[in-house]
Design an enzyme around this catalytic site. Structure first.
Site, PDB file in Angstrom:
ATOM      1  CE  LYS A   1      -9.098  -0.592  -7.215  1.00  0.00           C
ATOM      2  NZ  LYS A   1      -9.806   0.723  -6.950  1.00  0.00           N
TER       3      LYS A   1
ATOM      4  CD  GLU B   1     -12.597   0.474  -4.463  1.00  0.00           C
ATOM      5  OE1 GLU B   1     -12.970   1.385  -5.105  1.00  0.00           O
ATOM      6  OE2 GLU B   1     -11.162   0.306  -4.434  1.00  0.00           O
TER       7      GLU B   1
ATOM      8  NE  ARG C   1       0.748  18.357 -20.569  1.00  0.00           N
ATOM      9  CZ  ARG C   1       1.900  17.822 -20.760  1.00  0.00           C
ATOM     10  NH1 ARG C   1       2.735  18.299 -21.320  1.00  0.00           N
ATOM     11  NH2 ARG C   1       2.158  16.683 -20.262  1.00  0.00           N
TER      12      ARG C   1
ATOM     13  CG  HIS D   1      -8.417   5.671   1.655  1.00  0.00           C
ATOM     14  ND1 HIS D   1      -8.136   7.175   1.536  1.00  0.00           N
ATOM     15  CD2 HIS D   1      -8.666   5.477   0.238  1.00  0.00           C
ATOM     16  CE1 HIS D   1      -8.301   7.556   0.332  1.00  0.00           C
ATOM     17  NE2 HIS D   1      -8.375   6.568  -0.738  1.00  0.00           N
TER      18      HIS D   1
ATOM     19  CG  ASP E   1      -5.129   3.008  -4.615  1.00  0.00           C
ATOM     20  OD1 ASP E   1      -5.115   4.019  -5.028  1.00  0.00           O
ATOM     21  OD2 ASP E   1      -6.329   2.416  -4.961  1.00  0.00           O
TER      22      ASP E   1
ATOM     23  CG  HIS F   1     -11.718  10.489  -1.052  1.00  0.00           C
ATOM     24  ND1 HIS F   1     -10.546   9.509  -1.344  1.00  0.00           N
ATOM     25  CD2 HIS F   1     -12.816   9.753  -0.822  1.00  0.00           C
ATOM     26  CE1 HIS F   1     -11.324   8.303  -1.783  1.00  0.00           C
ATOM     27  NE2 HIS F   1     -12.340   8.354  -1.564  1.00  0.00           N
TER      28      HIS F   1
HETATM   29  C1  BG6 Z   1      -8.935   6.142  -4.153  1.00  0.00           C
HETATM   30  C2  BG6 Z   1      -8.095   5.025  -4.866  1.00  0.00           C
HETATM   31  O1  BG6 Z   1      -8.118   6.980  -3.279  1.00  0.00           O
HETATM   32  O2  BG6 Z   1     -10.369   5.456  -3.390  1.00  0.00           O
HETATM   33  C3  BG6 Z   1      -9.246   4.230  -5.707  1.00  0.00           C
HETATM   34  O3  BG6 Z   1      -7.156   5.518  -5.509  1.00  0.00           O
HETATM   35  C4  BG6 Z   1     -10.396   3.968  -4.909  1.00  0.00           C
HETATM   36  O4  BG6 Z   1      -8.662   3.117  -6.020  1.00  0.00           O
HETATM   37  C5  BG6 Z   1     -11.141   5.183  -4.167  1.00  0.00           C
HETATM   38  O5  BG6 Z   1     -11.277   3.292  -5.928  1.00  0.00           O
HETATM   39  C6  BG6 Z   1     -12.222   4.730  -3.487  1.00  0.00           C
HETATM   40  O6  BG6 Z   1     -12.867   5.708  -2.802  1.00  0.00           O
HETATM   41  P1  BG6 Z   1     -14.363   5.599  -2.660  1.00  0.00           P
HETATM   42  O7  BG6 Z   1     -14.854   6.820  -1.915  1.00  0.00           O
HETATM   43  O8  BG6 Z   1     -15.156   5.378  -3.734  1.00  0.00           O
HETATM   44  O9  BG6 Z   1     -14.559   4.340  -1.612  1.00  0.00           O
END
Ligand code: BG6
Length: 484
Positions: free
Chosen positions: A334, A212, A45, A236, A231, A174
């Site tokens: 985290k 992480e 935008r 996932h 999250d 993903h």
């Molecule tokens: C995302 C989360 O979907 O996945 C993040 O919102 C997270 O908080 C991330 O860090 C982790 O993805 P990857 O592929 O780095 O393990």
């Protein structure tokens, strides 16, 4: 042969577009997987940003891609397919008409990618529709988070469904695009040895961990509203659990795979009320040493008080024939000790030990499927210590490092999923029913966590989480794989 397409990213100047989507398309282009004549549009935008979009994506992508991936000549050709578009997503004005015209004069295949907060999905879909951009090939890709709870997810899904049919809605996770996750299906359903050893008769328990080392990474306001359960677990971890636990699909297509995943979600034993405290652990990191340096705690990073969890561990059960009495331990957090995503299948020990006690205790087989940092599959087997004359049993590792067999392998989950969306293949995307079922299991946990006694427990940054997470397995006579 795949047809060329127009791919419109709403939120084209955002972090997701710049760090993930554009680099993924560059890789696809470089690898000859983007059909000639395809175009990528990023909307934003600010008119000035739109005018300088190519410079912006170049700078961002060059920071993100590895040096050995960048070839200037290839990038220049790729860049010519990328266009910045000035548009306010929520305001239907002449800029929408201009984009609609550009698309009408372009490729018939059209994919819209919502790299925006879910709050604007509905307005964006309406404007896409009102400006006449939807044709019979159009599909929409939606990013997580899909809602804040079951109710809000239903609303988002219902809003999108006003404009797109279910088979044109690609809900992305993903993790499903990661190569090792794909390999999990190949491993399970093409190897006779595993499918026969994939149930409660042979398996003691399953552990699925995504740890992480990063903290808030500039996403404080989003993360503090969401927390680790929404999250990471709702999407996932639950998707990984489905792939590990599902029955073999009759075909390798979206309908069969999704139907089997849904059965797993439906068979998850609900956790409600007091069960939640007994089977879940919430944590929040405090200051500690992570990656060789001292880092602040969550509340200091956030700058205010909060009850949001940055760590979750759950003991789950799937009440069906295959998995009766096999606990599934899920864990994510985290600022943990290491970055790692792993699925551990822990087998039972053999029923009768013929070796003398002096040879050592029986060592159960363990299948370790590591998604990251390395993409590998390991089987822990028992063998004899060659250095000893008398029997001495030791664990040994059969190692399949998936990347070793390929000269140039750049794993990119987004590339894989973008190509699937462009090819109209929804197998690795999530059906609305799965989203509903996952929230159906998560919502009562969130409710129970509102009780004051279920506040998150502190854990030092750089550790493996709160002691209660170790105790969760300890009370079953087990321990987390990497916290031996
Ligand atoms: C995302 C989360 O979907 O996945 C993040 O919102 C997270 O908080 C991330 O860090 C982790 O993805 P990857 O592929 O780095 O393990």
């Amino acid at each position: 042969m795949q047809k060329p397409f127009d791919f419109v990213i709403f939120g084209g100047a955002g972090d997701l577009a710049l760090r993930k989507l554009i680099p993924a398309w560059y890789r696809a282009y470089r690898d000859g997987q983007m059909p000639e004549g395809s175009r990528i549009f990023g909307t934003m935008r600010k008119a000035e940003q739109a005018e300088n979009y190519r410079a912006m994506v170049r700078e961002a992508a060059f920071n993100y891609l590895r040096d050995d991936e960048i070839d200037n000549e290839t990038w220049n050709k790729f860049e010519a397919c990328v266009f910045g578009v000035f548009i306010n997503i929520t305001e239907r004005d002449e800029h929408w008409d201009a984009l609609a015209k550009t698309l009408q004069e372009g490729n018939e295949e059209r994919i819209f990618y919502m790299a925006t907060p879910p709050a604007v999905f509905s307005a964006c879909c309406k404007n896409i529709s009102d400006s006449g951009m939807i044709n019979k090939t159009s599909r929409v890709v939606v990013e997580k988070p899909l809602g804040y709870n079951g109710e809000s997810a239903e609303k988002i899904n219902a809003d999108i469904a006003q404009y797109f049919e279910e088979d044109a809605i690609f809900r992305i996770d993903h993790y499903l695009g990661k190569e090792t996750v794909q390999n999990l299906l190949a491993l399970r359903f093409t190897n006779c040895i595993f499918e026969h050893l994939w149930d409660s008769k042979s398996i003691d328990h399953v552990e699925i961990s995504i740890s992480e080392t990063v903290g808030l990474e500039g996403r404080a306001s989003f993360y503090d509203d969401a927390g680790a359960l929404r999250d990471m677990v709702q999407n996932h971890l639950m998707q990984l659990l489905c792939l590990v636990a599902m029955e073999p699909p009759s075909k390798l297509n979206a309908d069969s795979i999704r139907a089997e995943k849904l059965k797993v979600l439906d068979a998850l034993r609900p956790l409600t009320g007091d069960d939640v405290a007994a089977n879940t652990v919430r944590g929040q990191y405090v200051a500690g040493e992570s990656g060789g340096k001292q880092v602040p705690g969550y509340l200091d990073e956030l700058g205010k008080d909060s009850n949001t969890e940055t760590f979750v561990a759950i003991r789950a059960h799937i009440d069906n024939w295959r998995w009766s009495h096999v606990p599934f331990y899920l864990r994510t957090g985290k600022r943990l000790k290491q970055r790692c995503a792993e699925i551990i299948i822990q087998y039972k020990t053999v029923t009768h030990h013929i070796y003398p006690d002096s040879a050592g205790a029986m060592i159960p087989n363990r299948l370790v499927i590591q998604l990251q940092p390395d993409e590998r599959v390991q089987m822990i087997v028992t063998s004899n210590n060659l250095e000893k004359h008398e029997a001495d049993l030791v664990p040994s590792v059969l190692n399949l490092n998936l990347t070793d067999n390929y000269d140039k392998f750049y794993s990119d989950a987004y590339k894989r999923l973008m190509l699937d969306a462009a090819a109209n293949n929804p197998a690795l995307f999530i059906h609305r029913n799965e989203v509903d079922a996952a929230w159906g299991w998560i919502d009562p946990i969130i409710d129970a966590w509102q009780r004051p006694e279920n506040k998150p427990q502190p854990y030092p940054a750089g550790s493996w989480g709160p002691q209660a997470a170790m105790d969760l397995l300890g009370e079953d006579g087990r321990c987390w794989f990497n916290v031996g």
